[in-house]
Design an enzyme around this catalytic site. Structure first.
Site: not given
Length: 347
Positions: A150-152, A154-155
């Site tokens: 997911g995007c969150y 990954t960060s």
């Protein structure tokens, strides 16, 4: 050439896959599908493709025989639907990268608890590789099924990995406060995401129960070698794309900003898509927009023995389509940066 199929092309992640694959020298887009927009040319769904060789490519449905000729299929469909599709493609010898959540979480009970549905093919969870290349490169090389992060997550995971591996976390708790552009909510029409509703606003959502929590806890626990708990608060900000995660953890040892920055620089040495900024600089969303890059800045607070990590990505690229193509490059033995090694857009 790698023959590519994209299932669920009509969403933002599918559109970003199109944009990036169109620039990829080793990828050939053979077929794209959408249940709701089958029969339309791509330019009808994505006006930016008018006048290009892909603009007149007709969107198919799942019955297209061209799917059987693909080497790899990207799934950009809702959770639940992806697992059924992946199973059928794998049986035909076609590799799969799922941009959704069906193959990110290893424990089927955890998946079913957080996503409120029964996983149709739990046996595939053990085989699926979590596709965060900077941490799972060796496993991805041997995979036929990749669960794109997911995007969150990954960060956040790129932000905390060096500290967890080095044993810096005091206790079990990590606090993450993340802000995302509105494209992270997808392309579906919702009243609360209309321009008049969103412009000039700033809001939290998904407190305590955001579905990315178990994914982050799973991978953070593997990195730390102990059970990790995450307190996570996501926010929507009135921009189109980008994620800015501010992460806090209590340090188990005295340190300094210079020392921790050096730790990060050594950890990510040689990584093409992660930049650790010097202690004089801080990351910003605009510097990574439209790229597959992550920028990280760290600070040590000696007064509180707390480490603060700032991590920024483009949610549609490193947080979705770009990372999926990075995984594709690894799967097919290409240089990892192929089709992705470009700077951002400024201003």
């Amino acid at each position: 050439m790698i023959n590519i199929g994209i299932i669920g092309v009509n969403g933002y992640a599918g559109g970003e896959l199109l944009r990036l694959l169109a620039l990829h020298p080793q990828a050939e887009i053979k077929v794209v599908t959408s249940r709701s927009q089958a029969g339309q040319p791509l330019s009808q769904v994505f006006p930016s493709f008018h006048g290009t060789k892909w603009g007149e490519l007709l969107i198919s449905d799942l019955s297209s025989s061209a799917l059987d000729d693909c080497d790899l299929v990207f799934l950009a469909v809702p959770h639940g639907a992806a697992a059924e599709l992946a199973f059928s493609f794998l049986k035909k010898g076609i590799k799969v990268i799922d941009l959704g959540a069906d193959f990110r979480i290893k424990n089927v009970a955890t998946y079913e608890q957080w996503y409120k549905l029964e996983h149709p093919h739990p046996s595939l969870l053990n085989e699926a590789v979590y596709g965060l290349p900077e941490l799972k490169r060796k496993q991805i090389k041997k995979a036929r099924l990749v669960g794109n992060p997911g995007c969150y997550p990954t960060s956040i995971l790129l932000g905390i990995a060096p500290l967890l591996r080095a044993g810096f976390l005091d206790g079990q708790l990590i606090i993450a406060d993340s802000k995302s552009g509105v494209s992270g909510a997808g392309r579906s029409i919702r009243n609360d995401l209309h321009f008049p509703e969103m412009e000039g606003d700033f809001r939290a959502y998904g407190l305590v129960s955001h579905r990315h929590i178990p994914e982050i806890e799973q991978e953070a626990s593997l990195l730390a070698g102990k059970k990790i708990k995450l307190s996570f608060t996501p926010h929507l900000v009135p921009i189109i794309r980008g994620i800015f995660s501010t992460i806090y953890l209590s340090s188990s040892k005295k340190s300094s900003t210079i020392e921790i920055t050096k730790l990060y620089q050594e950890f990510y040495q040689g990584e093409s898509f992660v930049t650790v900024l010097p202690e004089t600089d801080l990351p910003q969303i605009k510097s990574v927009s439209f790229t597959n890059r992550c920028q990280i800045g760290v600070r040590y607070n000696p007064r509180t023995s707390q480490i603060i990590i700032l991590s920024v990505i483009d949610n549609l690229v490193k947080g979705a389509a770009g990372q999926a193509i990075q995984n594709m490059n690894i799967l097919f033995g290409l240089e990892e940066t192929t089709g992705l090694n470009f700077p951002g857009i400024w201003p």
